[in-house]
Design a protein around this motif. Structure first.
Motif, PDB file in Angstrom:
ATOM      1  N   PRO A  53      21.086 -23.215  15.016  1.00  0.00           N
ATOM      2  CA  PRO A  53      20.040 -22.463  13.935  1.00  0.00           C
ATOM      3  C   PRO A  53      20.966 -21.963  12.844  1.00  0.00           C
ATOM      4  O   PRO A  53      20.544 -22.087  11.598  1.00  0.00           O
ATOM      5  CB  PRO A  53      19.167 -21.431  14.922  1.00  0.00           C
ATOM      6  CG  PRO A  53      19.500 -22.055  16.144  1.00  0.00           C
ATOM      7  CD  PRO A  53      20.737 -22.464  16.235  1.00  0.00           C
ATOM      8  N   ARG A  54      21.800 -21.015  12.842  1.00  0.00           N
ATOM      9  CA  ARG A  54      22.561 -20.534  11.892  1.00  0.00           C
ATOM     10  C   ARG A  54      23.343 -21.561  11.157  1.00  0.00           C
ATOM     11  O   ARG A  54      23.304 -21.735   9.871  1.00  0.00           O
ATOM     12  CB  ARG A  54      23.518 -19.452  12.499  1.00  0.00           C
ATOM     13  CG  ARG A  54      24.519 -19.052  11.503  1.00  0.00           C
ATOM     14  CD  ARG A  54      25.657 -17.982  12.081  1.00  0.00           C
ATOM     15  NE  ARG A  54      26.409 -19.052  12.708  1.00  0.00           N
ATOM     16  CZ  ARG A  54      27.441 -19.580  12.450  1.00  0.00           C
ATOM     17  NH1 ARG A  54      27.690 -19.756  11.087  1.00  0.00           N
ATOM     18  NH2 ARG A  54      28.100 -20.491  13.263  1.00  0.00           N
ATOM     19  N   THR A  76      20.750 -23.197   8.662  1.00  0.00           N
ATOM     20  CA  THR A  76      20.381 -22.725   7.583  1.00  0.00           C
ATOM     21  C   THR A  76      21.568 -22.251   6.661  1.00  0.00           C
ATOM     22  O   THR A  76      21.216 -22.385   5.415  1.00  0.00           O
ATOM     23  CB  THR A  76      20.131 -21.154   8.040  1.00  0.00           C
ATOM     24  OG1 THR A  76      18.933 -21.243   8.869  1.00  0.00           O
ATOM     25  CG2 THR A  76      19.702 -20.164   7.086  1.00  0.00           C
ATOM     26  N   GLU A  77      22.919 -22.124   7.175  1.00  0.00           N
ATOM     27  CA  GLU A  77      23.869 -22.272   6.008  1.00  0.00           C
ATOM     28  C   GLU A  77      24.092 -23.270   5.332  1.00  0.00           C
ATOM     29  O   GLU A  77      23.900 -23.398   4.181  1.00  0.00           O
ATOM     30  CB  GLU A  77      25.359 -21.907   6.901  1.00  0.00           C
ATOM     31  CG  GLU A  77      25.186 -20.440   7.364  1.00  0.00           C
ATOM     32  CD  GLU A  77      26.698 -20.179   8.088  1.00  0.00           C
ATOM     33  OE1 GLU A  77      27.230 -21.264   8.378  1.00  0.00           O
ATOM     34  OE2 GLU A  77      26.840 -19.083   8.314  1.00  0.00           O
ATOM     35  N   ARG A 128      21.123 -23.805   2.614  1.00  0.00           N
ATOM     36  CA  ARG A 128      21.221 -22.914   1.563  1.00  0.00           C
ATOM     37  C   ARG A 128      22.591 -23.403   0.681  1.00  0.00           C
ATOM     38  O   ARG A 128      22.496 -23.321  -0.485  1.00  0.00           O
ATOM     39  CB  ARG A 128      21.581 -21.430   2.139  1.00  0.00           C
ATOM     40  CG  ARG A 128      20.354 -20.879   2.716  1.00  0.00           C
ATOM     41  CD  ARG A 128      20.490 -19.429   3.364  1.00  0.00           C
ATOM     42  NE  ARG A 128      20.580 -18.395   2.388  1.00  0.00           N
ATOM     43  CZ  ARG A 128      20.685 -17.245   2.626  1.00  0.00           C
ATOM     44  NH1 ARG A 128      20.895 -16.716   3.822  1.00  0.00           N
ATOM     45  NH2 ARG A 128      21.082 -16.359   1.610  1.00  0.00           N
ATOM     46  N   ARG A 133       8.203 -20.512   4.662  1.00  0.00           N
ATOM     47  CA  ARG A 133       8.796 -19.111   4.834  1.00  0.00           C
ATOM     48  C   ARG A 133       8.507 -18.894   6.409  1.00  0.00           C
ATOM     49  O   ARG A 133       9.652 -18.162   6.822  1.00  0.00           O
ATOM     50  CB  ARG A 133       8.348 -18.130   3.807  1.00  0.00           C
ATOM     51  CG  ARG A 133       8.948 -18.346   2.365  1.00  0.00           C
ATOM     52  CD  ARG A 133       8.190 -17.472   1.640  1.00  0.00           C
ATOM     53  NE  ARG A 133       8.734 -17.532   0.031  1.00  0.00           N
ATOM     54  CZ  ARG A 133       8.000 -16.965  -1.051  1.00  0.00           C
ATOM     55  NH1 ARG A 133       6.840 -16.297  -0.563  1.00  0.00           N
ATOM     56  NH2 ARG A 133       8.574 -16.887  -2.031  1.00  0.00           N
ATOM     57  N   PHE A 176      10.780 -21.088   8.476  1.00  0.00           N
ATOM     58  CA  PHE A 176      12.371 -21.442   8.300  1.00  0.00           C
ATOM     59  C   PHE A 176      12.750 -19.903   7.509  1.00  0.00           C
ATOM     60  O   PHE A 176      13.065 -20.191   6.317  1.00  0.00           O
ATOM     61  CB  PHE A 176      12.918 -22.642   7.657  1.00  0.00           C
ATOM     62  CG  PHE A 176      12.788 -23.795   8.675  1.00  0.00           C
ATOM     63  CD1 PHE A 176      13.498 -24.068   9.628  1.00  0.00           C
ATOM     64  CD2 PHE A 176      11.675 -24.675   8.125  1.00  0.00           C
ATOM     65  CE1 PHE A 176      13.544 -25.288  10.208  1.00  0.00           C
ATOM     66  CE2 PHE A 176      11.261 -25.831   9.238  1.00  0.00           C
ATOM     67  CZ  PHE A 176      12.337 -25.806  10.086  1.00  0.00           C
ATOM     68  N   GLY A 196      14.588 -17.272   5.362  1.00  0.00           N
ATOM     69  CA  GLY A 196      15.837 -17.150   4.838  1.00  0.00           C
ATOM     70  C   GLY A 196      16.246 -18.453   4.240  1.00  0.00           C
ATOM     71  O   GLY A 196      17.379 -18.431   3.594  1.00  0.00           O
ATOM     72  N   TRP A 197      15.480 -19.645   4.400  1.00  0.00           N
ATOM     73  CA  TRP A 197      15.571 -20.946   3.549  1.00  0.00           C
ATOM     74  C   TRP A 197      15.186 -20.700   2.063  1.00  0.00           C
ATOM     75  O   TRP A 197      14.362 -19.955   1.838  1.00  0.00           O
ATOM     76  CB  TRP A 197      14.941 -21.885   3.887  1.00  0.00           C
ATOM     77  CG  TRP A 197      15.561 -22.473   5.361  1.00  0.00           C
ATOM     78  CD1 TRP A 197      16.429 -21.720   6.155  1.00  0.00           C
ATOM     79  CD2 TRP A 197      15.452 -23.608   6.022  1.00  0.00           C
ATOM     80  NE1 TRP A 197      16.655 -22.670   7.418  1.00  0.00           N
ATOM     81  CE2 TRP A 197      16.308 -23.767   7.028  1.00  0.00           C
ATOM     82  CE3 TRP A 197      14.861 -24.825   5.388  1.00  0.00           C
ATOM     83  CZ2 TRP A 197      16.225 -24.941   7.699  1.00  0.00           C
ATOM     84  CZ3 TRP A 197      14.836 -26.193   6.189  1.00  0.00           C
ATOM     85  CH2 TRP A 197      15.677 -26.215   7.353  1.00  0.00           C
TER      86      TRP A 197
END
Length: 518
Positions: free
Chosen positions: A287-288, A291-292, A295, A395, A398, A400-401
């Protein structure tokens, strides 16, 4: 939601309660369907035998099929309007010695995909093993008259791989293509507002009557499950049993819904990896990592010259956060390869994703009925919600996207501006209705489905008192062609709708993920 056949997916979205197990009176089997909103207004329809469609690739099952067209009114709410023609094939049972008397009729996903292209998957899955298989192209599809293909949109999709997924230029070019297609279809006399799920359902009711079939079974996947539920609600007569694959509930199918389904499917893939020691050890925090990468790519898109995965000259390809997410939703790469592809991407190797994105530069122009997609999406899925609602749902799914990614529904970018151009009547109130029925039903879901989340079948099952629901671990969208167990369950259901054998599901687990060296 728009879907294609399995090979395309892996490469590139008043209630009636009637038990129909008992005999159906002959008067019910022969009666024409009723006009939407006009009870008692008989609608003429007839089946005209004719040659089977000349498909780009030969389909063996069509060599022995009985084909023709179903002539139906384009708009049943308007008397004296024009008729349209829908392509039909009746494929004989593979074991003709003693076939079951109740055929199975197929309702394809999409809306807008080529239904006949699905026939090999259906035959390989055993749909016609013991009974006839009936396939009809939904109104506006390839081989129908009229055909609501939009070559303008196909050509835009070829260009889009070289643009940012949510770029202003991409939006402008897409809206131009949509307008050109709409203008062309309306000049040709197409009533775009008549291409909706209510009319689609009435078409199938008319088909059963025209073919003089007392009872049949219904099998639909993705949008076809939405259509099957609508059909069961509005035209329950003559339905012996209903099988729903990759369930899309009519009452829930809205644009924001796409985000919840995507999050559920991706979470299930990542959880399955975490449950396998080798995958968990090699890819400890997917998951991290996702997201990274979303972004990072959204902030600094990759501009690449990439040969498509199918071969050919390199094409300009832009890989940004929105493109990354949509490739995952399109099952490119396949779920078993997703952890490896993300790990490679995080280490500076975007090849798997970039080649999948570049594959979009080669489109089968004129085969997909984008006109049906837009008419359904804009009349049934979009009304009642706004761009702000889509962003809010993104939002939540997800956190933080980047908002630039979350503002676009997966696989339906710029849908609200598109709908303002397409301009068809709001049908949300008549379509977003739960189907309540005691007709035996089978609901099949794949835990890796990122288009129609597996949990949504529960909402539908609650209203179907004779339903059996199964989840197949490790399978994505359109489960039956991908799972021998699901094929067994479906065959058992068609033979014994009130007591299908689901034993093969017990103990099933997702297959191993691809592990690459560090």
């Amino acid at each position: 939601m728009p879907q294609h056949s399995i090979h395309a997916v892996t490469a590139a979205a008043a209630l009636v309660c009637l038990a129909a197990i008992g005999p159906v009176p002959s008067s019910a089997a022969a009666s024409p369907s009723r006009a939407a909103g006009q009870p008692g207004a008989a609608v003429p329809a007839r089946f005209v035998p004719g040659p089977c469609p000349n498909t780009p690739e030969p389909i063996e099952a069509l060599s022995t099929a009985r084909c023709g067209v179903l002539e139906v009114p384009e708009n049943r709410s308007r008397s004296g309007g024009r008729t349209i023609e829908l392509a039909v094939a009746v494929i004989p049972a593979a074991h003709p010695a003693k076939p079951a008397q109740d055929p199975v009729v197929f309702m394809a996903g999409g809306p807008g995909g080529d239904t006949f292209d699905d026939i090999p998957f259906l035959v390989e899955s055993g749909l016609n093993k013991d009974r006839e298989l009936i396939v009809m192209a939904q109104r506006g599809n390839l081989y129908d008259q009229p055909n609501l293909a939009c070559p303008e949109i196909d050509r835009f999709n070829e260009q889009a791989v070289g643009l940012g997924y949510d770029a202003k230029q991409a939006e402008q070019l897409m809206l131009k293509a949509v307008k050109e297609c709409r203008d062309r279809l309306t000049v040709d006399g197409v009533d775009l507002g008549a291409y909706n799920t209510t009319e689609n359902a009435a078409d199938f009711a008319d088909l059963r009557s025209a073919l003089k079939i007392p009872r049949w079974n219904v099998y639909g996947y993705s949008y076809g499950s939405d259509l099957a539920l609508t059909y069961l609600r509005l035209h329950p007569e003559g339905i012996r049993a209903v099988a729903l694959d990759s369930v899309t509930p009519p009452q829930s199918a809205t644009l924001p819904w796409g985000w919840r389904s995507a999050a559920e499917g991706i979470d299930n893939i990542f959880d399955a990896c975490a449950a396998q020691p080798a995958c968990k050890s090699r890819y400890p925090d997917l998951p991290r990592m996702l997201t990274e990468q979303v972004r990072k790519l959204e902030a600094h898109p990759l501009m690449l010259n990439v040969p498509p995965s199918g071969g050919g000259k390199p094409v300009k390809t832009v890989l940004d956060g929105g493109a990354l997410l949509n490739l995952i939703v399109a099952f490119t790469p396949r779920p078993k390869d997703l952890p490896a592809a993300l790990d490679e991407l995080s280490r500076g190797n975007p090849e798997r994703f970039a080649q999948a994105r570049a594959a979009g530069s080669v489109q089968p122009v004129g085969e997909f009925a984008h006109g049906l997609t837009e008419s359904v999406a804009c009349s049934e899925w979009a009304p009642g919600y706004s761009e702000a609602d889509v962003l809010k749902a993104g939002r939540m799914a997800f956190p933080g996207w980047p908002d630039t990614v979350l503002a676009q529904v997966p696989q339906l970018p710029f849908q609200y501006p598109v709908c303002r151009v397409w301009n068809v009547p709001d049908r949300a109130a008549v379509q977003r209705v739960a189907t309540v029925s005691s007709v035996p039903a089978l609901l099949i879901s794949g835990t890796f489905d990122v288009k129609t989340g597996a949990s949504w079948a529960k909402d539908v099952a609650r209203d179907l008192s004779g339903s059996t629901a199964v989840q197949i671990p490790g399978i994505g969208h359109w489960v039956v062609p991908q799972s021998p167990c699901a094929q067994q369950v479906l065959a058992s259901f068609l033979a014994h709708p009130t007591a299908p054998d689901t034993a093969c599901v017990d103990g099933l687990e997702p297959g191993p993920f691809t592990i690459i060296p560090k």
